[in-house]
Design a protein around this motif. Structure first.
Motif, PDB file in Angstrom:
ATOM      1  N   THR A 142      20.027  39.910   6.750  1.00 38.23           N
ATOM      2  CA  THR A 142      19.159  39.790   5.573  1.00 38.23           C
ATOM      3  C   THR A 142      19.969  39.594   4.296  1.00 38.23           C
ATOM      4  OG1 THR A 142      19.064  42.210   5.345  1.00 38.23           O
ATOM      5  CG2 THR A 142      17.308  41.156   6.610  1.00 38.23           C
ATOM      6  N   SER A 143      21.093  40.286   4.181  1.00 33.54           N
ATOM      7  CA  SER A 143      21.902  40.136   2.964  1.00 33.54           C
ATOM      8  C   SER A 143      22.448  38.713   2.862  1.00 33.54           C
ATOM      9  CB  SER A 143      23.040  41.162   2.941  1.00 33.54           C
ATOM     10  OG  SER A 143      23.918  40.998   4.039  1.00 33.54           O
ATOM     11  N   PHE A 144      22.842  38.121   3.994  1.00 26.94           N
ATOM     12  CA  PHE A 144      23.346  36.745   3.980  1.00 26.94           C
ATOM     13  C   PHE A 144      22.233  35.762   3.634  1.00 26.94           C
ATOM     14  CE2 PHE A 144      24.750  32.899   6.567  1.00 26.94           C
ATOM     15  CZ  PHE A 144      25.604  32.436   5.583  1.00 26.94           C
ATOM     16  N   LEU A 145      21.038  35.978   4.169  1.00 23.13           N
ATOM     17  CA  LEU A 145      19.922  35.105   3.829  1.00 23.13           C
ATOM     18  C   LEU A 145      19.593  35.212   2.340  1.00 23.13           C
ATOM     19  CD1 LEU A 145      17.742  33.109   4.540  1.00 23.13           C
ATOM     20  CD2 LEU A 145      16.337  35.000   5.414  1.00 23.13           C
ATOM     21  N   LEU A 146      19.573  36.422   1.801  1.00 24.98           N
ATOM     22  CA  LEU A 146      19.354  36.578   0.357  1.00 24.98           C
ATOM     23  C   LEU A 146      20.446  35.859  -0.431  1.00 24.98           C
ATOM     24  CD1 LEU A 146      18.261  40.325   0.069  1.00 24.98           C
ATOM     25  CD2 LEU A 146      16.832  38.304  -0.305  1.00 24.98           C
ATOM     26  N   ASP A 147      21.676  35.901   0.064  1.00 21.93           N
ATOM     27  CA  ASP A 147      22.779  35.241  -0.630  1.00 21.93           C
ATOM     28  C   ASP A 147      22.570  33.726  -0.674  1.00 21.93           C
ATOM     29  OD1 ASP A 147      25.158  35.324  -2.041  1.00 21.93           O
ATOM     30  OD2 ASP A 147      26.400  35.153  -0.258  1.00 21.93           O
ATOM     31  N   LEU A 148      21.985  33.171   0.395  1.00 22.29           N
ATOM     32  CA  LEU A 148      21.704  31.741   0.431  1.00 22.29           C
ATOM     33  C   LEU A 148      20.558  31.351  -0.499  1.00 22.29           C
ATOM     34  CD1 LEU A 148      21.881  31.124   4.293  1.00 22.29           C
ATOM     35  CD2 LEU A 148      23.563  30.378   2.594  1.00 22.29           C
ATOM     36  N   LEU A 149      19.630  32.285  -0.738  1.00 22.12           N
ATOM     37  CA  LEU A 149      18.398  31.960  -1.453  1.00 22.12           C
ATOM     38  C   LEU A 149      18.387  32.391  -2.912  1.00 22.12           C
ATOM     39  CD1 LEU A 149      15.837  33.057   1.301  1.00 22.12           C
ATOM     40  CD2 LEU A 149      16.644  30.736   0.830  1.00 22.12           C
ATOM     41  N   VAL A 150      19.137  33.419  -3.252  1.00 23.00           N
ATOM     42  CA  VAL A 150      19.081  33.993  -4.604  1.00 23.00           C
ATOM     43  C   VAL A 150      20.284  33.528  -5.412  1.00 23.00           C
ATOM     44  CG1 VAL A 150      19.151  36.109  -5.960  1.00 23.00           C
ATOM     45  CG2 VAL A 150      17.800  36.029  -3.850  1.00 23.00           C
ATOM     46  N   GLU A 151      20.017  32.931  -6.552  1.00 22.88           N
ATOM     47  CA  GLU A 151      21.088  32.529  -7.466  1.00 22.88           C
ATOM     48  C   GLU A 151      20.792  33.128  -8.828  1.00 22.88           C
ATOM     49  OE1 GLU A 151      23.711  28.579  -8.647  1.00 22.88           O
ATOM     50  OE2 GLU A 151      21.756  28.338  -7.701  1.00 22.88           O
ATOM     51  N   ARG A 152      21.375  34.293  -9.090  1.00 20.30           N
ATOM     52  CA  ARG A 152      21.181  34.999 -10.350  1.00 20.30           C
ATOM     53  C   ARG A 152      22.546  35.380 -10.914  1.00 20.30           C
ATOM     54  NH1 ARG A 152      16.247  37.588 -11.458  1.00 20.30           N
ATOM     55  NH2 ARG A 152      17.214  37.747 -13.518  1.00 20.30           N
ATOM     56  N   ASP A 153      22.594  35.622 -12.220  1.00 18.35           N
ATOM     57  CA  ASP A 153      23.827  36.090 -12.834  1.00 18.35           C
ATOM     58  C   ASP A 153      23.771  37.592 -13.083  1.00 18.35           C
ATOM     59  OD1 ASP A 153      21.952  36.110 -14.810  1.00 18.35           O
ATOM     60  OD2 ASP A 153      23.106  34.910 -16.242  1.00 18.35           O
ATOM     61  N   ILE A 154      22.999  38.292 -12.259  1.00 17.54           N
ATOM     62  CA  ILE A 154      22.911  39.755 -12.298  1.00 17.54           C
ATOM     63  C   ILE A 154      23.308  40.283 -10.917  1.00 17.54           C
ATOM     64  CG2 ILE A 154      21.110  39.799 -14.056  1.00 17.54           C
ATOM     65  CD1 ILE A 154      19.096  40.371 -11.766  1.00 17.54           C
ATOM     66  N   PRO A 155      23.785  41.527 -10.835  1.00 19.73           N
ATOM     67  CA  PRO A 155      24.119  42.085  -9.521  1.00 19.73           C
ATOM     68  C   PRO A 155      22.878  42.203  -8.632  1.00 19.73           C
ATOM     69  CG  PRO A 155      25.145  43.361 -11.273  1.00 19.73           C
ATOM     70  CD  PRO A 155      24.172  42.438 -11.942  1.00 19.73           C
ATOM     71  N   VAL A 156      23.005  41.747  -7.399  1.00 20.25           N
ATOM     72  CA  VAL A 156      21.966  41.920  -6.378  1.00 20.25           C
ATOM     73  C   VAL A 156      22.639  42.602  -5.190  1.00 20.25           C
ATOM     74  CG1 VAL A 156      20.291  40.801  -4.857  1.00 20.25           C
ATOM     75  CG2 VAL A 156      20.707  39.890  -7.163  1.00 20.25           C
ATOM     76  N   ILE A 157      22.171  43.792  -4.867  1.00 20.37           N
ATOM     77  CA  ILE A 157      22.868  44.673  -3.923  1.00 20.37           C
ATOM     78  C   ILE A 157      21.913  45.119  -2.825  1.00 20.37           C
ATOM     79  CG2 ILE A 157      24.032  46.912  -3.701  1.00 20.37           C
ATOM     80  CD1 ILE A 157      24.753  46.486  -6.762  1.00 20.37           C
ATOM     81  N   VAL A 158      22.405  45.135  -1.598  1.00 17.62           N
ATOM     82  CA  VAL A 158      21.644  45.649  -0.467  1.00 17.62           C
ATOM     83  C   VAL A 158      22.342  46.908   0.030  1.00 17.62           C
ATOM     84  CG1 VAL A 158      20.681  45.163   1.810  1.00 17.62           C
ATOM     85  CG2 VAL A 158      20.966  43.307   0.146  1.00 17.62           C
TER      86      VAL A 158
END
Length: 339
Positions: free
Chosen positions: A92-108
């Motif tokens: 799931t973290s890898f899929l989020l990495d492919l889909l989410v492009e933000r300049d804020i921290p996104v943490i699982v």
């Protein structure tokens, strides 16, 4: 002093379980419960909490993670922490990495010990995740780091993190690269930056993958003396089975048993088939060994090469490519960037 705004999105998992009358752990706790268990969070950030689902991560779907990614893209906050189960966190973290492009921290983050056990790790992992989300280094490098996982005071790149033990307390690691950073006292100590070019290149090709329909991808692990009956079934009954792609957990640097080499080639002709290392990741060979079941022959036969992605992550990437409507040539180009 204005505190950073951190959104906690709870999906369920061991971190959110509670015992029933029999003592068995059941899903039940929500985001507010998780926050209430860690009073120190209020001193670090302006916490917003939302319960997205209450399921074990073994029951999450691609569609749910696509919807979660869309939610994260729309949030007006300074950081995001996703809590979930550990079973599929590396996917799931890898899929989020492919889909989410933000300049804020996104943490699982997640937990290995449930709340009924002595010293459960859920509260500590949640506190660590929020600390990381608020750290100046993390905020300054958020786009370069992408989505990360935080477990036991260590920060891992989503493309590299793996669950390496089913039950052990320290079950997560990045065998290829090691952690990106570590929490020491109240400090985040940077250790490295991830290689981001492959994920960024993949994002450009994937476009609006979330608007596509589910594309089932089979995961087949090849072992000693595999007879190939499942491969035959997939070749003969592709339409009935419904799979749109296949990932093969291959041996060594990209090899299959010689007795199934022709079947693997046939499968690769009719459906996008990715070869990934069953060893757990690391760049595959391309031009070392000869013979019908070698990497040279398989690549010539049209098999797609998974690069350094392990089979679980290769399956995530292939499903996303198919959902985005990419043809075989474009899919090959996406995977080629991963080495």
């Amino acid at each position: 002093m204005t505190l950073p705004r951190v959104q906690i999105l709870a999906l369920g998992g061991t971190i959110a379980t509670a015992p029933d009358a029999s003592g068995a752990m059941q899903m039940g706790l929500g985001a507010d419960d998780l926050v209430a268990a860690v009073p120190l969070l209020a001193t670090l950030a302006d916490i917003r909490a939302e319960t997205v689902s209450r399921v074990g991560s073994h029951s999450l779907s691609f569609d749910q993670i696509h919807a979660l990614a869309a939610k994260i893209m729309d949030l007006d906050v300074d950081g995001v922490v996703v809590t979930q189960g550990t079973d599929t966190l590396e996917e799931t973290s890898f899929l989020l990495d492919l889909l989410v492009e933000r300049d804020i921290p996104v943490i699982v983050t997640a937990a290995m010990r449930n709340p009924a056990l002595t010293s459960p790790d859920g509260p500590g992992n949640l506190l660590a995740a929020v600390r990381v989300a608020c750290d100046p280094w993390m905020k300054a490098h958020a786009k370069a780091l992408g989505v990360v996982a935080v477990m036991l005071d260590e920060v891992y790149a989503a493309a590299d993190v793996q669950k390496v033990h089913p039950t052990r307390f320290n079950a997560f690691a990045s065998p290829q690269t090691g952690p990106l950073a570590a929490l020491v006292e109240d400090r985040l100590v940077p250790l490295s930056l991830p290689v981001r070019a492959p994920v960024e290149a993949a994002r450009k090709r994937l476009g609006k993958a979330s608007e596509g329909r589910e594309q089932p991808v089979a995961l087949l692990w090849l072992g000693l003396d595999e007879p190939g009956y499942i491969l035959e079934a997939m070749i003969d009954h592709r339409d009935q089975l419904g799979y749109r792609g296949v990932v093969l957990g291959a041996m060594g640097g990209g090899h299959v048993p010689e007795r199934v080499a022709s079947l693997v080639g046939q499968l690769g002709e009719i459906i996008p088939t990715v070869v990934a290392p069953r060893a757990g990741g690391g760049p595959l060979l391309r031009q070392t060994y000869g013979g019908p079941s070698s990497e040279i022959a398989l690549r010539k036969a049209g098999l797609l090469w998974g690069g350094r992605l392990n089979p679980l992550k290769a399956r995530v990437l292939l499903e996303t490519c198919l959902r985005a409507g990419l043809d075989r040539a474009a899919i090959a180009e996406v995977f080629e960037t991963f080495g």
